[in-house]
Design an enzyme around this catalytic site. Structure first.
Site, mmCIF file in Angstrom:
data_model
loop_
_atom_site.group_PDB
_atom_site.id
_atom_site.type_symbol
_atom_site.label_atom_id
_atom_site.label_comp_id
_atom_site.label_asym_id
_atom_site.label_seq_id
_atom_site.Cartn_x
_atom_site.Cartn_y
_atom_site.Cartn_z
ATOM 1 N N GLU A 154 45.886 69.166 92.444
ATOM 2 C CA GLU A 154 46.610 70.427 92.669
ATOM 3 C C GLU A 154 47.906 70.199 93.449
ATOM 4 O OE1 GLU A 154 45.723 72.921 90.948
ATOM 5 O OE2 GLU A 154 43.863 71.970 90.349
ATOM 6 N N HIS A 157 50.568 69.412 91.117
ATOM 7 C CA HIS A 157 51.125 70.581 90.420
ATOM 8 C C HIS A 157 52.292 71.181 91.204
ATOM 9 C CE1 HIS A 157 48.754 71.326 86.866
ATOM 10 N NE2 HIS A 157 47.605 71.280 87.515
#
Ligand code: NI
Length: 182
Positions: A154, A157
């Site tokens: 994450e 991202h």
């Protein structure tokens, strides 16, 4: 009810955006998006709903996957059968990490990557992450194994990086023997 979320596909260039630091207090809209994302992920991990709504199970979701370039992600971790832990992670940074590397044996998945991908991604076995919570309080997280991988996935991202970027298609299992599998 399944929250309505429009998750961007890897072909969408918005996913390549470097997300911006978030200031507090959060807007009601951001808070709703956090709640919706947590609910969506939790439902995706419950067979009854994943079948009913045809969902791929997901553990994490970053705001940029919903088209919002803010440094926020959420993670839902099933700690016990039907028992879920929710993480809301804002403005995170890795403070320290293990030397040891691991990879997910069956390959990583991503709700923005809708195709099978062959190969492995090297990740730190353990990371220490500092981040703010939904109220802006600074928190420290010590993560290992699957959660460590999820946080790193994450975090990527937020910098416009997808796990598929880290796999060399000519050598998708490069350095496998130097890492431990999860
Ligand atoms: Ni992802």
């Amino acid at each position: 009810m399944l929250p309505k979320l429009k998750i961007l596909d890897e072909k969408n260039k918005t996913l390549r955006t470097i997300s911006k630091a978030v200031s507090f207090p959060l807007s009601d809209k951001d808070k709703k998006m956090i709640d919706d994302s947590l609910k969506y992920l939790e439902m995706s991990q419950i067979e009854e709903y994943s079948e009913k709504y045809n969902l791929r199970p997901g553990m994490g979701l970053a705001f940029i996957q919903l088209g919002v370039p803010k440094r926020i992600f959420v993670i839902v971790d099933e700690v016990d059968q039907g028992k879920f832990e929710h993480y809301v992670i804002i403005n995170p940074k890795i403070i320290s990490h293990s030397e040891e590397l691991v990879y997910v044996e069956e390959g990583e998945g991503c709700l923005s990557v809708n195709r099978p991908v062959e190969g492995i991604v090297p990740r730190y076995a353990r990371v220490k992450v500092e981040a703010q919570d939904i109220d802006g309080n600074v928190c420290t997280y010590r993560l290992r194994e699957d959660l460590s991988v999820a946080f790193q996935h994450e975090l990527d991202h937020l910098d416009g990086i997808l796990f598929v970027d880290k796999i060399d298609p000519k050598n998708p299992y490069k350095d496998k023997e130097k890492m431990r599998s999860l």
